[in-house]
Design a protein around this motif. Structure first.
Motif, short mmCIF file in Angstrom:
data_model
loop_
_atom_site.label_atom_id
_atom_site.label_comp_id
_atom_site.label_asym_id
_atom_site.label_seq_id
_atom_site.Cartn_x
_atom_site.Cartn_y
_atom_site.Cartn_z
N LYS A 125 0.77 -1.16 -0.18
CA LYS A 125 0.00 0.01 0.01
C LYS A 125 0.83 1.19 -0.02
N TYR A 279 -5.11 -5.00 1.94
CA TYR A 279 -3.51 -4.25 1.29
C TYR A 279 -2.50 -4.42 2.45
N TYR A 300 -12.51 -1.33 -2.03
CA TYR A 300 -11.56 -0.99 -3.07
C TYR A 300 -11.31 0.41 -3.46
N THR A 304 -8.37 3.00 -2.51
CA THR A 304 -7.44 3.49 -3.45
C THR A 304 -7.48 5.17 -3.54
N ILE A 309 -2.56 2.21 -3.46
CA ILE A 309 -2.12 1.06 -3.29
C ILE A 309 -0.97 0.88 -4.57
N ASN A 312 -1.91 -4.01 -6.95
CA ASN A 312 -3.21 -4.29 -6.99
C ASN A 312 -3.78 -5.82 -7.14
N GLU A 315 -4.64 -7.64 -9.85
CA GLU A 315 -3.90 -8.22 -10.99
C GLU A 315 -2.72 -8.96 -10.64
#
Length: 370
Positions: A125, A279, A300, A304, A309, A312, A315
């Protein structure tokens, strides 16, 4: 007015520190400074033990203060700051795990090496300079006045994939980074069986069930909504442990949910079958032990926006990140975890040569003592 008071305080500190620097530096002296806890952290304890092993004549001084109003308060922190100034003036190496005013605000002797051993294995993060003027961060003006994260000669980092984020967080250059990792990595690897036995002795029911450990990050100015994770769990087969962040205690009145207060999150990692986080850098600690990890990211968009962050999970861990708690638990109980995703994550984000972090870090400190 606040800026004026800070500047007056800085001037007074500079005068006192100038007097302290008249005393000679001690050749084998190391000072540990922490605002993460009122006691020496696991990383500091392991480093201290290894330092004594490599350099028996080393002198270690530690000052720990969480700046908690319920304990020492501001006066206690002011006293600890003064104490730290005396030791910084006569030490050869300073190791710290967070921002410490006397380190960043004052001008030190050339003989002092300052090593920032940040308290997380990686930079999942955003923090520090990445979050200035964000709702969950500090103001840019405050950071400038307090010289946030200035004065570091070296910064201990995790995997090289995080390097650009360390640079952005500390507003520094990559040549100051040392991708060594933290001593707790070695601890996780070396104490797995001991911690499992300790946990099973305290909670025998854990040995009879599949253990889920939920360890969320700290949230500032964000509503908590973690309890949907409990919907749909078959508690006859699964044990659910809630482990709060040290800065944000969560409570649950359901008797099926364990808190295991006498066991740390690091110790509980050894016994869990599944780790659920968000996170938090505990995801990296779980990766060290190859723990099947899921991410519950119910906030989320809000998180963010307010904090930000670097990595991710949608991803970096595809198929393992969820916004819906019920969907996460359903996927977990199907027991079809994508191990290849975790394998790729470990390769990308863990430092090389795990298992020797403490030894390498102590060697770095020892080199700068000499």
């Amino acid at each position: 007015m606040k800026v004026l008071l800070v500047n007056v305080g800085k001037a007074v500190m500079a005068v006192i520190y100038g007097i302290c620097k008249l005393f000679p530096a001690k050749k084998k002296k190391v000072v540990f400074l922490s605002r993460q806890s009122d006691e020496l952290s696991l990383d500091f304890r392991l480093l201290a033990e290894e330092l004594v092993k490599q350099e028996p004549k080393v002198q270690i001084v530690s000052i720990c203060n969480r700046l908690d109003d319920a304990k020492k308060g501001m006066l206690g922190f002011a006293w600890d700051t003064l104490r730290s100034m005396g030791h910084l003036a006569t030490a050869r190496v300073c190791v710290l795990d967070a921002y410490w005013p006397a380190v960043s605000l004052l001008h030190h002797k050339k003989s002092l090496t300052v090593i920032q051993m940040w308290h997380a294995i990686g930079k999942i993060k955003q923090s520090g300079y990445q979050t200035l003027d964000k709702e969950s961060g500090r103001s840019k003006k405050t950071a400038e006045v307090l010289k946030m994260h200035r004065g570091y000669d070296m910064i201990i980092a995790g995997g090289k994939a995080f390097n650009s984020f360390y640079c952005a967080s500390f507003d520094t250059t990559e040549d100051k980074l040392r991708n060594i990792g933290l001593p707790r990595i070695d601890f996780l690897l070396n104490t797995r069986e001991v911690n499992r036995k300790k946990a099973f002795a305290a909670y025998p029911e854990l040995s009879e069930k599949t253990v889920i450990l939920y360890a969320p990050t700290f949230r500032r100015n964000i509503d908590l909504d973690w309890e949907p994770l409990l919907d749909g769990i078959d508690f006859s087969k699964y044990a659910f442990i809630l482990k709060s962040h040290p800065n944000q205690q969560l409570s649950c009145h359901r008797p099926e949910v364990l808190s295991c207060p006498e066991l740390s999150a690091v110790e509980l990692l050894a016994v869990c079958d599944y780790l659920i986080t968000d996170y938090s850098a505990i995801a990296l600690e779980g990766a060290v032990l190859n723990k099947k990890t899921y991410y519950y990211l119910y906030d989320y968009e809000e998180y963010t926006t307010k904090n930000g962050i670097n990595v991710n999970p949608f991803e970096s861990m595809p198929g393992c990140a969820f916004k819906d708690g019920k969907a996460l638990i359903k996927a977990l109980m199907q027991e079809a975890y994508p191990q290849e995703v975790l394998d790729a994550y470990r390769k990308n984000y863990l430092p090389e040569g795990i298992g020797h972090c403490t030894e390498n870090l102590a060697r770095l400190v020892k080199e700068n003592l000499e």
